[in-house]
Structure formats: C-alpha cells, structure tokens
Motif scaffolding. Structure first.
Motif, PDB file in Angstrom:
ATOM      1  N   TYR A 101      34.085  53.313  43.770  1.00  0.00           N
ATOM      2  CA  TYR A 101      35.036  52.229  43.964  1.00  0.00           C
ATOM      3  C   TYR A 101      36.154  52.307  42.931  1.00  0.00           C
ATOM      4  O   TYR A 101      36.014  52.922  41.877  1.00  0.00           O
ATOM      5  N   ILE A 102      37.266  51.691  43.297  1.00  0.00           N
ATOM      6  CA  ILE A 102      38.343  51.443  42.340  1.00  0.00           C
ATOM      7  C   ILE A 102      38.589  49.940  42.397  1.00  0.00           C
ATOM      8  O   ILE A 102      38.508  49.323  43.466  1.00  0.00           O
ATOM      9  N   ALA A 103      38.831  49.343  41.253  1.00  0.00           N
ATOM     10  CA  ALA A 103      38.968  47.891  41.248  1.00  0.00           C
ATOM     11  C   ALA A 103      39.718  47.411  40.018  1.00  0.00           C
ATOM     12  O   ALA A 103      39.719  48.060  38.981  1.00  0.00           O
ATOM     13  N   THR A 104      40.303  46.268  40.196  1.00  0.00           N
ATOM     14  CA  THR A 104      40.880  45.516  39.096  1.00  0.00           C
ATOM     15  C   THR A 104      39.855  44.458  38.728  1.00  0.00           C
ATOM     16  O   THR A 104      39.194  43.901  39.608  1.00  0.00           O
ATOM     17  N   ASP A 105      39.735  44.136  37.468  1.00  0.00           N
ATOM     18  CA  ASP A 105      38.774  43.126  37.052  1.00  0.00           C
ATOM     19  C   ASP A 105      39.406  41.742  37.219  1.00  0.00           C
ATOM     20  O   ASP A 105      39.970  41.173  36.287  1.00  0.00           O
ATOM     21  N   HIS A 106      39.332  41.222  38.437  1.00  0.00           N
ATOM     22  CA  HIS A 106      39.953  39.936  38.757  1.00  0.00           C
ATOM     23  C   HIS A 106      39.291  38.780  38.012  1.00  0.00           C
ATOM     24  O   HIS A 106      39.961  37.814  37.645  1.00  0.00           O
ATOM     25  N   GLU A 107      38.008  38.880  37.787  1.00  0.00           N
ATOM     26  CA  GLU A 107      37.315  37.826  37.050  1.00  0.00           C
ATOM     27  C   GLU A 107      37.843  37.759  35.621  1.00  0.00           C
ATOM     28  O   GLU A 107      38.203  36.687  35.123  1.00  0.00           O
ATOM     29  N   LYS A 108      37.932  38.899  34.970  1.00  0.00           N
ATOM     30  CA  LYS A 108      38.433  38.935  33.590  1.00  0.00           C
ATOM     31  C   LYS A 108      39.882  38.462  33.515  1.00  0.00           C
ATOM     32  O   LYS A 108      40.265  37.753  32.583  1.00  0.00           O
ATOM     33  N   ALA A 109      40.689  38.830  34.508  1.00  0.00           N
ATOM     34  CA  ALA A 109      42.091  38.408  34.521  1.00  0.00           C
ATOM     35  C   ALA A 109      42.211  36.890  34.559  1.00  0.00           C
ATOM     36  O   ALA A 109      43.043  36.307  33.855  1.00  0.00           O
ATOM     37  N   LEU A 110      41.368  36.237  35.357  1.00  0.00           N
ATOM     38  CA  LEU A 110      41.407  34.775  35.429  1.00  0.00           C
ATOM     39  C   LEU A 110      40.874  34.143  34.157  1.00  0.00           C
ATOM     40  O   LEU A 110      41.416  33.137  33.686  1.00  0.00           O
ATOM     41  N   VAL A 111      39.835  34.733  33.571  1.00  0.00           N
ATOM     42  CA  VAL A 111      39.320  34.219  32.299  1.00  0.00           C
ATOM     43  C   VAL A 111      40.423  34.268  31.238  1.00  0.00           C
ATOM     44  O   VAL A 111      40.675  33.286  30.537  1.00  0.00           O
ATOM     45  N   GLU A 112      41.102  35.402  31.141  1.00  0.00           N
ATOM     46  CA  GLU A 112      42.170  35.542  30.146  1.00  0.00           C
ATOM     47  C   GLU A 112      43.329  34.589  30.422  1.00  0.00           C
ATOM     48  O   GLU A 112      43.901  34.018  29.491  1.00  0.00           O
ATOM     49  N   SER A 113      43.671  34.392  31.681  1.00  0.00           N
ATOM     50  CA  SER A 113      44.767  33.486  32.040  1.00  0.00           C
ATOM     51  C   SER A 113      44.441  32.045  31.666  1.00  0.00           C
ATOM     52  O   SER A 113      45.252  31.341  31.050  1.00  0.00           O
ATOM     53  N   VAL A 114      43.241  31.591  32.039  1.00  0.00           N
ATOM     54  CA  VAL A 114      42.837  30.223  31.721  1.00  0.00           C
ATOM     55  C   VAL A 114      42.703  30.053  30.211  1.00  0.00           C
ATOM     56  O   VAL A 114      43.133  29.036  29.647  1.00  0.00           O
ATOM     57  N   ASN A 115      42.144  31.047  29.521  1.00  0.00           N
ATOM     58  CA  ASN A 115      42.034  30.969  28.060  1.00  0.00           C
ATOM     59  C   ASN A 115      43.405  30.824  27.409  1.00  0.00           C
ATOM     60  O   ASN A 115      43.582  30.056  26.461  1.00  0.00           O
ATOM     61  N   SER A 134      35.729  37.887  50.843  1.00  0.00           N
ATOM     62  CA  SER A 134      35.876  39.187  50.195  1.00  0.00           C
ATOM     63  C   SER A 134      35.700  39.065  48.694  1.00  0.00           C
ATOM     64  O   SER A 134      35.722  37.977  48.121  1.00  0.00           O
ATOM     65  N   VAL A 135      35.547  40.176  48.057  1.00  0.00           N
ATOM     66  CA  VAL A 135      35.220  40.249  46.644  1.00  0.00           C
ATOM     67  C   VAL A 135      36.294  39.600  45.767  1.00  0.00           C
ATOM     68  O   VAL A 135      35.980  38.831  44.860  1.00  0.00           O
ATOM     69  N   VAL A 136      37.552  39.873  46.015  1.00  0.00           N
ATOM     70  CA  VAL A 136      38.634  39.441  45.124  1.00  0.00           C
ATOM     71  C   VAL A 136      38.701  37.927  44.957  1.00  0.00           C
ATOM     72  O   VAL A 136      38.654  37.436  43.826  1.00  0.00           O
ATOM     73  N   PRO A 137      38.812  37.122  46.029  1.00  0.00           N
ATOM     74  CA  PRO A 137      38.884  35.683  45.804  1.00  0.00           C
ATOM     75  C   PRO A 137      37.639  35.107  45.138  1.00  0.00           C
ATOM     76  O   PRO A 137      37.731  34.185  44.325  1.00  0.00           O
ATOM     77  N   ARG A 138      36.487  35.654  45.465  1.00  0.00           N
ATOM     78  CA  ARG A 138      35.252  35.155  44.839  1.00  0.00           C
ATOM     79  C   ARG A 138      35.246  35.445  43.342  1.00  0.00           C
ATOM     80  O   ARG A 138      34.842  34.604  42.535  1.00  0.00           O
ATOM     81  N   MET A 139      35.685  36.650  42.945  1.00  0.00           N
ATOM     82  CA  MET A 139      35.677  37.007  41.524  1.00  0.00           C
ATOM     83  C   MET A 139      36.730  36.201  40.752  1.00  0.00           C
ATOM     84  O   MET A 139      36.495  35.794  39.615  1.00  0.00           O
ATOM     85  N   ARG A 140      37.888  35.983  41.354  1.00  0.00           N
ATOM     86  CA  ARG A 140      38.908  35.152  40.706  1.00  0.00           C
ATOM     87  C   ARG A 140      38.384  33.744  40.481  1.00  0.00           C
ATOM     88  O   ARG A 140      38.554  33.167  39.418  1.00  0.00           O
TER      89      ARG A 140
END
Length: 181
Positions: A101-115, A134-140
C-alpha cells in the motif's frame, strides 16, 4: 496497462476533487513509463464475480492494479496475492500491515492540526467528515477524536458535520454555515 479499480460510480468520480487529481497524476506518471491506464469501476453487488473478472484481466488486458478506497472488508488484494498479481492499495486499512500500500497518515495529520489549533487557544474545533466507509474519512475522524481527547476538549456533536459522499463546494459551504450557526 495499469488498471485503476475504483469503488464508485462515474458521477462521483467527475464530481469530486480527489479523483481528477489522482487520475491526472497517475496519467502523467504512466506516460513517463510508457504505460496506459484502464479504469474499472466496481459495481459492488457481487465481489466474488468482480474479483474473478479482475483476475481474468491480468496478463491479457492489465499488467497490474491500483486499488482505491478500500474498506476493512475489501480484500481484493488478498486474492491478487494468492495468484501472484501485482497490486498496490491506495490508502491503508487500519490494523493491517502485511500488504502492498501507499498512504498518507490522515490520522496523524488531523492530530497535528487539532493540536496546533488547541495550542493557539482554540477550544471549539469543528470537523467536516466525509460520509462513507473508506479508510480516509474514518482515519481523519479518529485523529480528530484522539486530539480532542488529548487536549481535553469536548467533542460537541454540533461541531461535527457529515455531508454526503464527495460533497461539492456548495455542500461544504452549507456544512460550514451550519457549524457557524
């Protein structure tokens, strides 16, 4: 030929910001290596039949597959692995590691944004979540919830908007207006 496997209808592809960008980028990259692109849009009604059809394409029509917007129960790639078909999943299924797989870490991106917003003193932080499994909205969404909890901020349901799948500009504006009250 690289086959893009997309689990949506053509109207969703043409009406989103995501797919035109992806298709353009994949098109440019494939031209650089003298490959053509084939788009297969999954109907989603009979996954066994679709998997068999995609497997039959390998070696005759397609040299490999890019699989988009997987959900936790989309295991097309396992079938490809079992018979040695090259594939790459675009997006990561949470909790799985042993696949290509190739992926962006959407969960980490939202954590950093909210922080970041919390560090600036913001306490009422809204979130517009795409509808869908799908994976992206759930991880965000998970990243948003995690950061809100870490920063001891309440998650107010009035500040979480969920427009329909692939909202257009008008729907996003309406969601924002609804959040602002």
């Amino acid at each position: 030929v690289i086959c893009l496997v997309i689990p949506v209808n053509i109207a969703t592809i043409l009406g989103s910001f995501y797919y035109p960008t992806i298709l353009s980028s994949v098109g440019r990259a494939s031209a650089e290596v003298d490959q053509n692109i084939l788009i297969y849009i999954r109907a989603g009604k009979d996954s066994v039949k679709e998997i068999d059809y995609l497997k039959s394409m390998y070696g005759t029509i397609a040299d490999g597959f890019l699989l988009f917007d997987l959900t936790n129960d989309d295991f097309y790639f396992r079938e490809f692995e079992n018979v040695g078909i090259p594939y790459i999943c675009v997006g990561k299924i949470h909790g799985l590691e042993d696949y290509h797989y190739i992926a962006t870490d959407h969960e980490k991106a939202l954590v950093e944004s909210v922080n970041h917003l919390a560090a600036l003193g913001h306490r009422k932080i809204a979130f517009i979540r795409e509808k869908g499994a799908s994976v992206v909205p759930r991880m965000r969404h998970q990243g948003y919830k995690t950061a809100m909890e870490e920063n001891e901020l309440a998650i107010d349901p009035r500040y979480v908007a969920v427009p329909h799948l692939n909202p257009d500009e008008r729907e996003c504006s309406e969601a924002i207006e609804g959040l602002l009250g």
